[in-house]
Enzyme design. Structure first.
Site, PDB file in Angstrom:
ATOM      1  N   ASP A  87      26.108 -15.888  18.981  1.00 26.97           N
ATOM      2  CA  ASP A  87      25.410 -16.170  17.740  1.00 26.97           C
ATOM      3  C   ASP A  87      26.157 -15.336  16.691  1.00 26.97           C
ATOM      4  O   ASP A  87      26.387 -14.137  16.899  1.00 26.97           O
ATOM      5  CB  ASP A  87      23.957 -15.697  17.912  1.00 26.97           C
ATOM      6  CG  ASP A  87      22.959 -16.481  17.091  1.00 26.97           C
ATOM      7  OD1 ASP A  87      23.182 -17.677  16.841  1.00 26.97           O
ATOM      8  OD2 ASP A  87      21.929 -15.884  16.709  1.00 26.97           O
TER       9      ASP A  87
ATOM     10  N   SER B 159      17.981 -18.333   8.810  1.00 27.73           N
ATOM     11  CA  SER B 159      16.963 -18.013   9.825  1.00 27.73           C
ATOM     12  C   SER B 159      16.409 -16.606   9.670  1.00 27.73           C
ATOM     13  O   SER B 159      15.503 -16.228  10.406  1.00 27.73           O
ATOM     14  CB  SER B 159      17.555 -18.173  11.235  1.00 27.73           C
ATOM     15  OG  SER B 159      18.422 -17.098  11.568  1.00 27.73           O
TER      16      SER B 159
ATOM     17  N   HIS C 279      20.103 -10.625  12.577  1.00 26.81           N
ATOM     18  CA  HIS C 279      20.686 -10.342  13.899  1.00 26.81           C
ATOM     19  C   HIS C 279      22.063 -10.975  13.982  1.00 26.81           C
ATOM     20  O   HIS C 279      22.355 -11.955  13.294  1.00 26.81           O
ATOM     21  CB  HIS C 279      19.781 -10.906  15.007  1.00 26.81           C
ATOM     22  CG  HIS C 279      19.632 -12.398  14.945  1.00 26.81           C
ATOM     23  ND1 HIS C 279      18.708 -13.020  14.124  1.00 26.81           N
ATOM     24  CD2 HIS C 279      20.312 -13.394  15.559  1.00 26.81           C
ATOM     25  CE1 HIS C 279      18.820 -14.329  14.250  1.00 26.81           C
ATOM     26  NE2 HIS C 279      19.803 -14.593  15.099  1.00 26.81           N
TER      27      HIS C 279
ATOM     28  N   LYS D  52      28.659 -19.697  17.024  1.00 25.71           N
ATOM     29  CA  LYS D  52      27.730 -20.682  16.453  1.00 25.71           C
ATOM     30  C   LYS D  52      26.837 -19.995  15.447  1.00 25.71           C
ATOM     31  O   LYS D  52      26.698 -18.769  15.473  1.00 25.71           O
ATOM     32  CB  LYS D  52      26.911 -21.351  17.557  1.00 25.71           C
ATOM     33  CG  LYS D  52      26.071 -20.369  18.322  1.00 25.71           C
ATOM     34  CD  LYS D  52      25.390 -21.003  19.516  1.00 25.71           C
ATOM     35  CE  LYS D  52      24.529 -19.997  20.233  1.00 25.71           C
ATOM     36  NZ  LYS D  52      23.472 -19.383  19.415  1.00 25.71           N
TER      37      LYS D  52
ATOM     38  N   GLU E 168      20.461 -23.708  11.125  1.00 29.56           N
ATOM     39  CA  GLU E 168      20.243 -23.071  12.422  1.00 29.56           C
ATOM     40  C   GLU E 168      21.053 -23.841  13.448  1.00 29.56           C
ATOM     41  O   GLU E 168      21.250 -25.050  13.323  1.00 29.56           O
ATOM     42  CB  GLU E 168      18.748 -23.090  12.774  1.00 29.56           C
ATOM     43  CG  GLU E 168      18.390 -22.356  14.046  1.00 29.56           C
ATOM     44  CD  GLU E 168      18.919 -20.917  14.113  1.00 29.56           C
ATOM     45  OE1 GLU E 168      20.125 -20.739  14.412  1.00 29.56           O
ATOM     46  OE2 GLU E 168      18.144 -19.988  13.895  1.00 29.56           O
TER      47      GLU E 168
ATOM     48  N   ALA F  86      18.863 -16.798  24.721  1.00 31.01           N
ATOM     49  CA  ALA F  86      17.568 -16.604  25.372  1.00 31.01           C
ATOM     50  C   ALA F  86      17.124 -17.938  25.983  1.00 31.01           C
ATOM     51  O   ALA F  86      17.469 -18.995  25.484  1.00 31.01           O
ATOM     52  CB  ALA F  86      16.535 -16.138  24.341  1.00 31.01           C
TER      53      ALA F  86
HETATM   54  C1  VGL Z   1      18.929 -17.272  19.319  1.00 31.21           C
HETATM   55  C2  VGL Z   1      17.084 -16.463  18.222  1.00 31.21           C
HETATM   56  C3  VGL Z   1      17.788 -16.451  17.043  1.00 31.21           C
HETATM   57  C4  VGL Z   1      19.576 -17.706  20.585  1.00 31.21           C
HETATM   58  C5  VGL Z   1      19.635 -17.278  18.142  1.00 31.21           C
HETATM   59  O1  VGL Z   1      20.779 -18.044  20.520  1.00 31.21           O
HETATM   60  O2  VGL Z   1      18.923 -17.700  21.647  1.00 31.21           O
HETATM   61  N1  VGL Z   1      17.657 -16.875  19.355  1.00 31.21           N
HETATM   62  N2  VGL Z   1      19.062 -16.861  17.008  1.00 31.21           N
HETATM   63 ZN    ZN Z   2      20.476 -16.483  15.470  1.00 35.24          ZN
END
Ligand code: VGL
Ligand code: ZN
Length: 178
Positions: free
Chosen positions: A50, A58, A69, A93, A100, A127
């Site tokens: 990510d 997001s 993040h 990505k 998103e 996740a």
């Molecule tokens: C993700 C929350 C926010 C993931 C990415 O890739 O699992 N989860 N951004």
């Molecule tokens: Zn993310």
């Protein structure tokens, strides 16, 4: 199916998704060993990351669901060193601030894997309810056989049960949960 036709896809094992990170997933560090255990079963190892600009849509600052993040150029975006060491290809990505992107198959990865003769994917990482879920569903749509290693993934579980529901959804799409 042969080892050469199989790729391991390791989703987002990055510092911000590991315990103590900006969006730390409980038990996230426990996915590393079961993923490493599959290294010799595959012909190609892909790690996804990510990888967000600081103004990503997001993030809470933009009204999105997540704290900031995996911001490009920050330590939190780094792939865990033990995963980085085995990855042969890194796919980024979420780089478009306005969109998103949970699935690594939003990136052209499918065409690249098909061109390399890959037909089967073994997927784990973080996740379960986001990147693993959408990447596994995207892989099925792109025509791959897909296995998700249950012990090699952990869920954010914004709502309790999200991880379990994601596994059920994946199974319904023809993903084999092992
Ligand atoms: C993700 C929350 C926010 C993931 C990415 O890739 O699992 N989860 N951004
Ligand atoms: Zn993310």
């Amino acid at each position: 199916m042969s080892r050469e036709e199989t790729a391991l896809v390791i989703a987002d094992v990055q510092r911000d998704f590991l315990p103590g990170g900006a969006l730390g997933v409980a038990g996230g560090d426990q996915v590393i060993e079961p993923l490493r255990a599959r290294v010799n079963d595959v012909g190609l190892i892909v790690a996804t990351r990510d990888y967000h600009p600081a103004n990503h849509c997001s993030f809470h600052a933009r009204g999105g669901p997540w704290p900031a993040h995996c911001v490009i150029g920050t330590p939190g975006a780094a792939i865990h060193p033990e995963i980085d060491a085995i990855a042969q290809l890194v796919v980024s990505k979420g780089m478009d601030a306005e969109r998103e992107q949970y699935s690594a198959f939003d990136t052209g990865l499918g065409a690249m894997l098909h061109a390399h003769g890959v037909r089967r994917l073994i997927i784990g990482g973080l996740a379960t309810d986001y990147c693993v879920r959408y990447t596994a569903l995207g892989a099925r749509q792109a025509g791959f056989e897909v296995e998700v290693i249950a012990e090699a993934t952990r869920a954010v579980d914004v709502e309790p049960g999200d991880g379990e529901r994601a596994l059920t959804e994946m199974r319904a799409a023809g993903v084999v949960i092992v």
